[in-house]
Design a protein around this motif. Structure first.
Motif, PDB file in Angstrom:
ATOM      1  N   GLY A  96       3.074  20.543  42.053  1.00 16.68           N
ATOM      2  CA  GLY A  96       2.116  20.333  40.958  1.00 16.68           C
ATOM      3  C   GLY A  96       1.859  21.530  40.058  1.00 16.68           C
ATOM      4  N   PHE A  97       2.632  22.588  40.146  1.00 18.11           N
ATOM      5  CA  PHE A  97       2.532  23.825  39.349  1.00 18.11           C
ATOM      6  C   PHE A  97       1.262  24.627  39.665  1.00 18.11           C
ATOM      7  N   ASN A  98       0.089  23.959  39.703  1.00 21.01           N
ATOM      8  CA  ASN A  98      -1.181  24.647  39.989  1.00 21.01           C
ATOM      9  C   ASN A  98      -1.460  25.838  39.082  1.00 21.01           C
ATOM     10  N   LEU A  99      -1.209  25.657  37.786  1.00 19.94           N
ATOM     11  CA  LEU A  99      -1.526  26.741  36.848  1.00 19.94           C
ATOM     12  C   LEU A  99      -2.948  26.544  36.314  1.00 19.94           C
ATOM     13  N   PHE A 100      -3.575  27.646  35.907  1.00 18.77           N
ATOM     14  CA  PHE A 100      -4.900  27.534  35.301  1.00 18.77           C
ATOM     15  C   PHE A 100      -4.736  27.175  33.821  1.00 18.77           C
ATOM     16  N   ALA A 101      -5.311  26.024  33.448  1.00 20.16           N
ATOM     17  CA  ALA A 101      -5.132  25.505  32.090  1.00 20.16           C
ATOM     18  C   ALA A 101      -5.721  26.434  31.032  1.00 20.16           C
TER      19      ALA A 101
END
Ligand code: ADP
Ligand code: MG
Length: 237
Positions: A96-101
């Motif tokens: 799910g990438f889990n990057l901070f938008a």
């Protein structure tokens, strides 16, 4: 290049208990994984891939058996020591990438360097830029996740996993949210990292299209290793 056995498991088994039902998920796995190559663990959904990866990376303590990573016996560590081990040695990439938008690509990659460590901001930015360069995204530094394609987002997640230069890199279904082309780019990148940095890269996937891109392919079915395409086959059942 010196290929060294970096991860060793001995008679590793694990089951999950839900109510009164005990489900054996990992069954007596004996495995040796080497640095300098990308090992792909493949198998159908529910076969135990994520559980095995969690055990190999110290995220989950197996019910029985031993896991040794370099000189460290993971199964002998306390929860706190395991956390520290992961922080110092492991990079993780998830589906799910889990990057901070709210953060741009560069700041997403800087994050692991500033969190809990005393690296000066300037040095952190230099290293994050270098990691983005490694994944071919220097030109996307200031973009936010919403402005990036799925493949680019996953490459930012890989840069974030790489930025501390971990000797071990674990990826759980890193391509399953991507189309064929982007999936191959990501897996080729993991392959490249294993060779360039001599690191131990272990990816799990249910996607058979990735087989040709790995150095070694281990098949797991119903918690057992059923195939291993290297010259030293290891089977548990
Ligand atoms: P895979 O990654 O190959 O799809 P998993 O390792 O996620 O397989 O899961 C293997 C089996 O263990 C599945 O049947 C799953 O439902 C079960 N399982 C996984 N994690 C848990 C958990 N935390 N609690 C109970 N059962 C679990
Ligand atoms: Mg899984």
């Amino acid at each position: 290049m010196n290929r060294t056995a970096t991860i060793l498991t001995e008679h590793v088994s694990h089951s999950f208990t839900t109510g009164k039902i005990v489900q054996p998920v990992i069954k007596n796995i004996n495995l040796t994984i080497f640095n300098g190559e990308m090992t792909l663990i493949i198998g159908p959904s529910g076969s135990g891939k994520s559980t095995l990866l969690a055990i190999l990376s110290g995220l989950l303590r197996p019910e029985s058996g031993e896991v040794q990573v370099n000189d460290t016996q993971l199964t002998a560590l306390s929860r706190h020591e395991l956390e520290r081990f992961r922080l110092m040695n492991c990079g993780f990439v998830f589906q799910g990438f889990n990057l901070f938008a709210a953060m741009n690509a560069l700041n997403n990659v800087v994050l692991p360097l500033v969190y809990g460590s005393k690296i000066p901001k300037k040095e952190a930015i230099r290293r994050a830029s270098e990691a983005l360069d490694t994944v071919g995204l220097s030109h996307r530094k200031t973009m936010h996740p919403s402005e990036l394609s799925g493949g680019e987002k996953q490459r930012v997640a890989i840069a974030r996993a790489l930025v501390k230069d971990p000797p071990l890199l674990f990826a759980d279904e890193p391509t399953s949210a991507l189309d064929k082309h982007n999936g191959q780019t990501v897996i080729d990148l993991l392959h490249h990292i294993a060779h360039e940095k001599d690191s131990t890269v272990v990816a799990v996937s249910h996607d058979n299209r990735l087989i040709d891109h790995a150095d070694r392919v281990i098949t797991i079915e119903d918690g057992c290793i059923t195939d291993d395409i290297r010259s030293f086959p290891e089977r548990s059942c």
